[in-house]
Design an enzyme around this catalytic site. Structure first.
Site, PDB file in Angstrom:
ATOM      1  CE  LYS A  26      -1.091  -3.810   3.699  1.00 46.16           C
ATOM      2  NZ  LYS A  26       0.197  -3.330   3.172  1.00 46.16           N
ATOM      3  CB  SER A  45      -0.508  -3.544  -0.678  1.00 45.14           C
ATOM      4  OG  SER A  45       0.354  -3.437   0.442  1.00 45.14           O
ATOM      5  CB  SER A  74       2.449  -1.048   0.749  1.00 42.46           C
ATOM      6  OG  SER A  74       2.327  -1.794  -0.428  1.00 42.46           O
TER       7      SER A  74
HETATM    8  N1  GLN Z   1       3.507  -2.009  -4.853  1.00 41.20           N
HETATM    9  C1  GLN Z   1       4.716  -2.676  -4.456  1.00 41.20           C
HETATM   10  C2  GLN Z   1       4.607  -4.146  -4.771  1.00 41.20           C
HETATM   11  O1  GLN Z   1       3.691  -4.486  -5.410  1.00 41.20           O
HETATM   12  C3  GLN Z   1       4.959  -2.437  -3.009  1.00 41.20           C
HETATM   13  C4  GLN Z   1       4.093  -3.245  -2.144  1.00 41.20           C
HETATM   14  C5  GLN Z   1       4.367  -3.038  -0.709  1.00 41.20           C
HETATM   15  O2  GLN Z   1       5.021  -2.091  -0.312  1.00 41.20           O
HETATM   16  N2  GLN Z   1       3.860  -3.967   0.079  1.00 41.20           N
HETATM   17  O3  GLN Z   1       5.413  -4.935  -4.392  1.00 41.20           O
END
Ligand code: GLN
Length: 515
Positions: free
Chosen positions: A78, A153, A177
């Site tokens: 990532k 994400s 994420s």
């Molecule tokens: N979707 C969640 C957010 O927008 C989690 C994101 C993540 O785990 N980096 O914060």
């Protein structure tokens, strides 16, 4: 089976038997990426030359009699995890030109294990989002249906994996994420216990929640990847100095008598009926395998979302203060003074969601509001953790859905941040409590055939001149298994037992249909 379709454990067997070389394997993956990534858009940066060099080195080492836990295995990383000499953009304009001079600790560990790095995968800007639509560069497409999001994400890593564009991948999980894209793409993805894996070299989003986690085509691959990265790291002050087991020894399809709790709050309104059905069927499979299943309650679950979005934004607003145009990446040109330089850099460098979160977080931390919001949220966080502490006195693991819905359409939620935030309702509590959790495939919900040829979204000719379109593959559902702090082994064991009893993990999307 074609080489890019292999699992890590499958590839290691062939490499160890010298049936294939790491160079051949890496080339097969690079070819696959050329073939499908125009449609999927999983990668932000590819590193084919260094990947082939690493593969050749792996072959030399093997020829010299050396082995390594991942010797010659091509992986995707990532793009918020630093790889020396390779752009690390975090999906943001503000870091577009940032090339880290060092490796993240997990990358160092993977290098020692002999891994090959194919490139960096797309993400929501600074890992803020649930769909990759917040990437400043482009949206990744879900390989099961190109009109839909892969989750986020870490959507690039999950999509790359299910599209066979890597053998394994890494993401980061702050509020879901790793697990939510794993669920939406039908792969296994794990958020380890807070502190189990070093965050040195992971670009910080919300420091009391962030954790790097592995994504694998199956549970065994997750365990193999976790084996390499679960270590104490003196460079990360939150790293846990706890013994590291060999996670592959946890992979026994034997769960008779294990106590599995089903929190009733995880089947609340808003869950799609097809998702609920798939998860209930999965729970029945666990019962048939001899586990003791009982309903339980995590009474503070409904507060996880507000607590998370207060704490994560507060921490993000502090962490993102460092992007001032002076130290890293983008710097607005021709500013008349330093204040204007900061202002313009941040105005142009950050996208809308990141700005929204910086403002929310700054507000929650400001004098006069701190006690009402930040402090209150910290207190409720403790209640959420206590829910789990109590549940784990009675149960070995807890199970439920990873995401309330299957993959949604690209564009469907972009204008409604609250709807987007709701995709994480089941994945926010575990990082708030610091515990571990894993998502793995547990079924499909059939989807209507989608007329999805849409040049504006990059679903087009796939570089071949032939039109392609998304297929009616059905959309995957993920089962989430949560365990106590440092309970990775028991989580992996339950996941493995379930996987052995089912075939969901063997299903692959048909990415291209030529017509
Ligand atoms: N979707 C969640 C957010 O927008 C989690 C994101 C993540 O785990 N980096 O914060």
């Amino acid at each position: 089976m074609r080489l890019h379709e292999l699992t890590i454990h499958g590839a290691l067997e062939l490499l160890r038997r010298r049936d294939i070389s790491a160079t051949e394997l890496t080339q097969a993956l690079l070819d696959r990426i050329v073939d499908v990534d125009n449609d999927i858009k999983a990668y932000l940066t590819l590193t084919p030359e260094t990947a082939l060099q690493e593969a050749r080195k792996a072959d030399e080492l093997r020829a010299a009699g050396t082995d390594g836990a991942l010797l010659g295995i091509p992986l995707a990383i990532k793009d918020n995890i630093c790889l020396a000499g390779v752009p690390t953009t975090c999906g943001s304009r503000i870091l577009e030109s940032f090339v880290p001079p060092y490796d993240a600790t997990v990358v160092t560990q993977l290098r020692h294990a002999g891994a090959v790095f194919l490139g960096k995968t797309n993400l929501d800007e600074f890992a803020m989002g649930s769909s990759t639509e917040n990437s400043a560069f482009f949206t990744t497409h879900n390989p099961w249906d190109l009109t839909r999001v892969p989750g986020g994400s870490s959507g690039g890593s999950a999509a790359a994996l299910i599209a066979d564009e890597a053998l394994g991948a890494f993401g980061s999980d702050t509020g879901g994420s790793v697990r939510q894209p794993a669920s939406l793409c039908s792969i296994a993805g794990m958020k380890p216990t807070y502190g189990r894996v070093s965050r040195y070299g992971l670009v910080a989003f919300a420091s009391s929640l962030d954790q790097i986690g592995p994504l694998g085509k199956d549970v065994t691959d997750c365990a193999l990847l976790l084996n390499v990265i679960a270590r104490y790291d003196p460079r990360d002050s939150t790293s846990l100095d706890a013994p590291v087991p060999d996670y592959t020894t946890a992979l026994r399809p034997e769960i008779k008598g294990l106590r599995i709790g089903v929190p009733r709050e995880y089947f609340a309104a808003g869950i799609q009926p097809g998702v609920e059905k798939a998860v209930r069927n999965a729970i029945q499979v666990l019962a048939d395998l001899g586990a003791d299943i009982a309903e339980t309650s995590l009474p503070h679950t409904e507060y996880a979302l507000p607590v998370y979005y207060l704490l994560a934004t507060a921490e993000a607003s502090a962490n993102l203060a460092r992007y001032d145009g002076i130290k890293y990446g983008y710097s607005a040109p021709d500013a008349p003074d330093i204040w204007e330089a900061y202002r313009r850099t941040r105005q142009h460098g950050f996208g809308a969601e990141v700005k929204r979160r910086i403002m929310l977080g700054t507000y929650a931390l400001s004098a006069g509001y701190y006690d009402a919001y930040y402090l209150k949220a910290q207190k409720v966080r403790t209640l959420i953790k206590q829910d789990f502490d109590q549940a784990f006195q009675q149960f070995d693991v807890l199970v439920g859905p990873t995401s309330p819905t299957v993959a949604f359409r690209i564009g469907e939620k972009v204008d409604d941040p609250l709807q987007m935030y709701l995709s994480d309702v089941f994945t926010l509590s575990q990082p708030l409590a610091g515990i571990c959790a894993l998502s793995l495939p547990c079924g499909f919900v059939s989807s209507p055939v989608c007329p999805v040829f849409s040049p504006g979204q990059g679903v087009g000719t796939a570089g071949t001149g032939r039109k392609v379109r998304g297929m009616a593959n059905g959309l995957p559902v993920g089962l989430q298994i949560s365990g106590p702090a440092l309970g990775e082994e028991i989580v992996l064991r339950v996941a493995y037992a379930y996987e052995q009893a089912t075939e969901w993990h063997t299903r692959k999307p048909k990415i291209k249909e030529e017509y």
